[in-house]
Design an enzyme around this catalytic site. Sequence first.
Site, PDB file in Angstrom:
ATOM      1  N   CYS A  71     -38.476  14.827  75.158  1.00 37.02           N
ATOM      2  CA  CYS A  71     -39.391  14.108  74.225  1.00 37.02           C
ATOM      3  C   CYS A  71     -40.714  13.989  74.791  1.00 37.02           C
ATOM      4  CB  CYS A  71     -39.001  12.644  73.970  1.00 37.02           C
ATOM      5  SG  CYS A  71     -37.268  12.783  73.168  1.00 37.02           S
ATOM      6  N   TRP A  87     -36.479  15.311  71.555  1.00 35.44           N
ATOM      7  CA  TRP A  87     -35.345  16.245  71.809  1.00 35.44           C
ATOM      8  C   TRP A  87     -34.220  15.234  71.574  1.00 35.44           C
ATOM      9  CZ3 TRP A  87     -31.286  15.526  75.625  1.00 35.44           C
ATOM     10  CH2 TRP A  87     -30.586  16.683  75.916  1.00 35.44           C
ATOM     11  N   ASN A 123     -39.089   7.341  74.112  1.00 34.63           N
ATOM     12  CA  ASN A 123     -38.424   8.251  75.140  1.00 34.63           C
ATOM     13  C   ASN A 123     -37.236   7.352  75.696  1.00 34.63           C
ATOM     14  OD1 ASN A 123     -39.999  10.205  74.432  1.00 34.63           O
ATOM     15  ND2 ASN A 123     -40.885  10.484  76.559  1.00 34.63           N
ATOM     16  N   GLY A 124     -36.091   7.966  76.107  1.00 36.83           N
ATOM     17  CA  GLY A 124     -35.201   7.543  76.826  1.00 36.83           C
ATOM     18  C   GLY A 124     -34.028   7.102  75.904  1.00 36.83           C
ATOM     19  N   GLU A 129     -28.582  30.850  90.159  1.00 31.84           N
ATOM     20  CA  GLU A 129     -30.065  30.461  89.613  1.00 31.84           C
ATOM     21  C   GLU A 129     -30.126  31.791  88.530  1.00 31.84           C
ATOM     22  OE1 GLU A 129     -31.991  28.359  88.817  1.00 31.84           O
ATOM     23  OE2 GLU A 129     -33.953  29.572  88.394  1.00 31.84           O
ATOM     24  N   LYS A 172     -30.666  31.271  84.620  1.00 34.63           N
ATOM     25  CA  LYS A 172     -31.925  31.825  83.854  1.00 34.63           C
ATOM     26  C   LYS A 172     -31.238  32.535  82.414  1.00 34.63           C
ATOM     27  CE  LYS A 172     -34.220  29.905  85.093  1.00 34.63           C
ATOM     28  NZ  LYS A 172     -34.351  28.985  86.004  1.00 34.63           N
ATOM     29  N   HIS A 219     -10.363  36.084  93.698  1.00 33.97           N
ATOM     30  CA  HIS A 219      -9.327  35.185  93.510  1.00 33.97           C
ATOM     31  C   HIS A 219      -9.097  34.716  92.289  1.00 33.97           C
ATOM     32  CE1 HIS A 219      -8.927  34.838  97.824  1.00 33.97           C
ATOM     33  NE2 HIS A 219     -10.262  35.014  98.157  1.00 33.97           N
ATOM     34  N   LYS A 256     -37.995  20.481  78.679  1.00 29.90           N
ATOM     35  CA  LYS A 256     -38.440  20.318  80.166  1.00 29.90           C
ATOM     36  C   LYS A 256     -38.262  19.009  80.316  1.00 29.90           C
ATOM     37  CE  LYS A 256     -40.883  22.824  83.256  1.00 29.90           C
ATOM     38  NZ  LYS A 256     -40.113  24.325  83.975  1.00 29.90           N
TER      39      LYS A 256
HETATM   40  C1  F6R Z   1     -33.779  25.469  84.530  1.00 29.94           C
HETATM   41  C2  F6R Z   1     -34.518  24.143  84.768  1.00 29.94           C
HETATM   42  C3  F6R Z   1     -33.658  22.905  84.931  1.00 29.94           C
HETATM   43  C4  F6R Z   1     -34.345  21.913  85.735  1.00 29.94           C
HETATM   44  C5  F6R Z   1     -33.454  20.834  85.899  1.00 29.94           C
HETATM   45  C6  F6R Z   1     -34.008  19.720  86.926  1.00 29.94           C
HETATM   46  O1  F6R Z   1     -34.663  26.437  84.515  1.00 29.94           O
HETATM   47  O2  F6R Z   1     -35.516  24.186  84.570  1.00 29.94           O
HETATM   48  O3  F6R Z   1     -32.378  23.175  85.141  1.00 29.94           O
HETATM   49  O4  F6R Z   1     -34.226  22.580  86.884  1.00 29.94           O
HETATM   50  O5  F6R Z   1     -33.579  19.777  84.775  1.00 29.94           O
HETATM   51  O6  F6R Z   1     -35.287  19.469  86.616  1.00 29.94           O
HETATM   52  P1  F6R Z   1     -36.367  18.720  87.725  1.00 29.94           P
HETATM   53  O7  F6R Z   1     -36.611  19.996  88.734  1.00 29.94           O
HETATM   54  O8  F6R Z   1     -37.699  18.632  87.073  1.00 29.94           O
HETATM   55  O9  F6R Z   1     -35.716  17.605  88.179  1.00 29.94           O
END
Ligand code: F6R
Length: 604
Positions: free
Chosen positions: A2, A75, A99-100, A480, A484, A503, A599
């Site tokens: 958000c 979000w 937010n929250g 990772e 992605k 396994h 994000k």
């Molecule tokens: C994946 C991604 C998320 C963040 C996770 C932690 O591409 O971006 O998995 O890595 O939400 O976020 P931060 O690093 O901001 O604590």
Amino acid sequence: MCGIVGYIGSKDAKEILLDGLKELEYRGYDSAGISLLCDGKFSYFKAVGKLENLVQKMQKCSSNGSVVGIGHTRWATHGKPTEINAHPHQASRSFVVHNGIIENYQAIKKELQSSGVVFASQTDTEVIVHLFESFVKDGLSDYEAFEKCIDTLEGAYAILLMTKSSPDTIYFAKHGSPMILGINEDNEKFFGSSDAALIGKCSQVIYLEDGDYGCVTSDSITLYNKEHTRAELAFVPLTVTKLSAQKDGFRYFMEKEIYEQSEVISDTLLGRLSDDMIVFDELDEALFDGIDEIKLCACGTSYHSALAASYLFERLSKIRVSVEIASEFRYREPLMSQNTLFIVISQSGETADTLETLKMAKKAALRSLVICNVDNSSMVRLADASILTRAGIEKGVASTKAFATQMMVLWMLSIYVAKIRQSLTSKQISDEINTMREVSRVTLVKEGMHERITRLSKRYLHGHGFFFIGRDIFYPLALEGALKLKEISYLHAEGYPSGEMKHGPIALADPELFTIALMPQHMLYEKTKSNIEELSARDSTICVISSIEFDKADDFIALESHGHYMLEFFEMMIALQLLSMQIAIRLDNDVDMPRNLAKSVTVE
Ligand code: F6R
């Protein structure tokens, strides 16, 4: 997660708020809304989906003159992403954005409903505005009602509220979710849940602390802290520039950020490498006095860099390491001992679960360090020490350059600790440092590799799943790579240790199972090779990433030949990022804003 904006001033509020929301859209993009109070008259606009839909709806709205406005990009947590559930939420005379998560919203809602209040949405947020108005109805002033309202709320929040009876005022509160208040020379006032929304608009900001609340008018700012005492207005300059948040001709922010890695890695290293030691000006060596264990804690991609770092710390610094997923750690009543250094890793510095574990560590009197990309973020302000990764603003929801710079810092830190603990000779330390100097070159995206991956990607658009496999530090890299891919392609992918496939998971092997195999020349090559042969014998479709050609592979992504496994690590990282991006592009997905994600996850 958000985004919130607020504005008081006499310029075009609509444009200012939409511009701020545009900068925050990557944080949540289910729906968006704005409310404006202009000459005592409210107007509000909401739209489901991307911000562009709100822009269209507001085309005819004009907002010149003295205006107060708040906006939000959502979000969804409580209730579907519908127009009714979009913020701002309203009661009869007031609007709120939030937010929250309000944890006690059901109890509050029940009580308000029993006194006749009708709710329009399914959100937790709507209780805030009704609760506020119920206190006004009881005879409290707007200010008193707001104060009582936030005293009643439990959970995490950043709130902006505006009401008709205080027509030139925005009430604000922060507890657990980020909020910044900004001003400029034209006497305008701004709010943003991140500084991205404020860049270019204001020069001085206050990063509000948990428990801060108050109100802002066109000519006053009143700030109280959690003890309900008047707080000083501690403005600091806003230093971030807008330049770093543009696409610069790339199709996607993710693509731009992949290409930027070489440059930001140079920034990460700047001033931190000498011939035979790592220099972290921001650290005091005393932080490590008596420390015999490191605990690393993070979420998502940052968790993967924590896991990768555990191999470096144990191998190079000879110190015991444990790695924790923050959302697990915070509820499992962990044992914490005071000779442990607690390290949290976070791009945003705001991730709710990681932030909470840092608070737990502080409470248990552990020494703490944060590795973070955002200066002044909640984690940076809370930890005893911090190392900034210097990746610049990362806008693609799928993290790329944040991971690269975290890995760089963690590798440097393992050498820094090795020096303190004398676990490596001077020669070994300078060899590692010389290798670090090569990473910037290795992470330059080679057009040949990008083209090859673009071509290959068309063969990987279906199938019943992907296994990304690797050994040692290449296992977290495999995790990772899989993360992605699933984030932006929506295809099922798992990261697995190569040696563990037999396994159980090998039962899935058939031509429709895609294996992306990480085969570094300088880390357990022969062992990994045998594991891949086992999969090849069962007809799994295999794409190998290596500097050594492998005849059992269906596809091959060639790396340069390097002298150190960490250089292979960084070049493979680029290949994995490009592979996910190209698959997602072919599937016509939104690379920068994949579905269901946001994000900076500021709710638990
Ligand atoms: C994946 C991604 C998320 C963040 C996770 C932690 O591409 O971006 O998995 O890595 O939400 O976020 P931060 O690093 O901001 O604590």
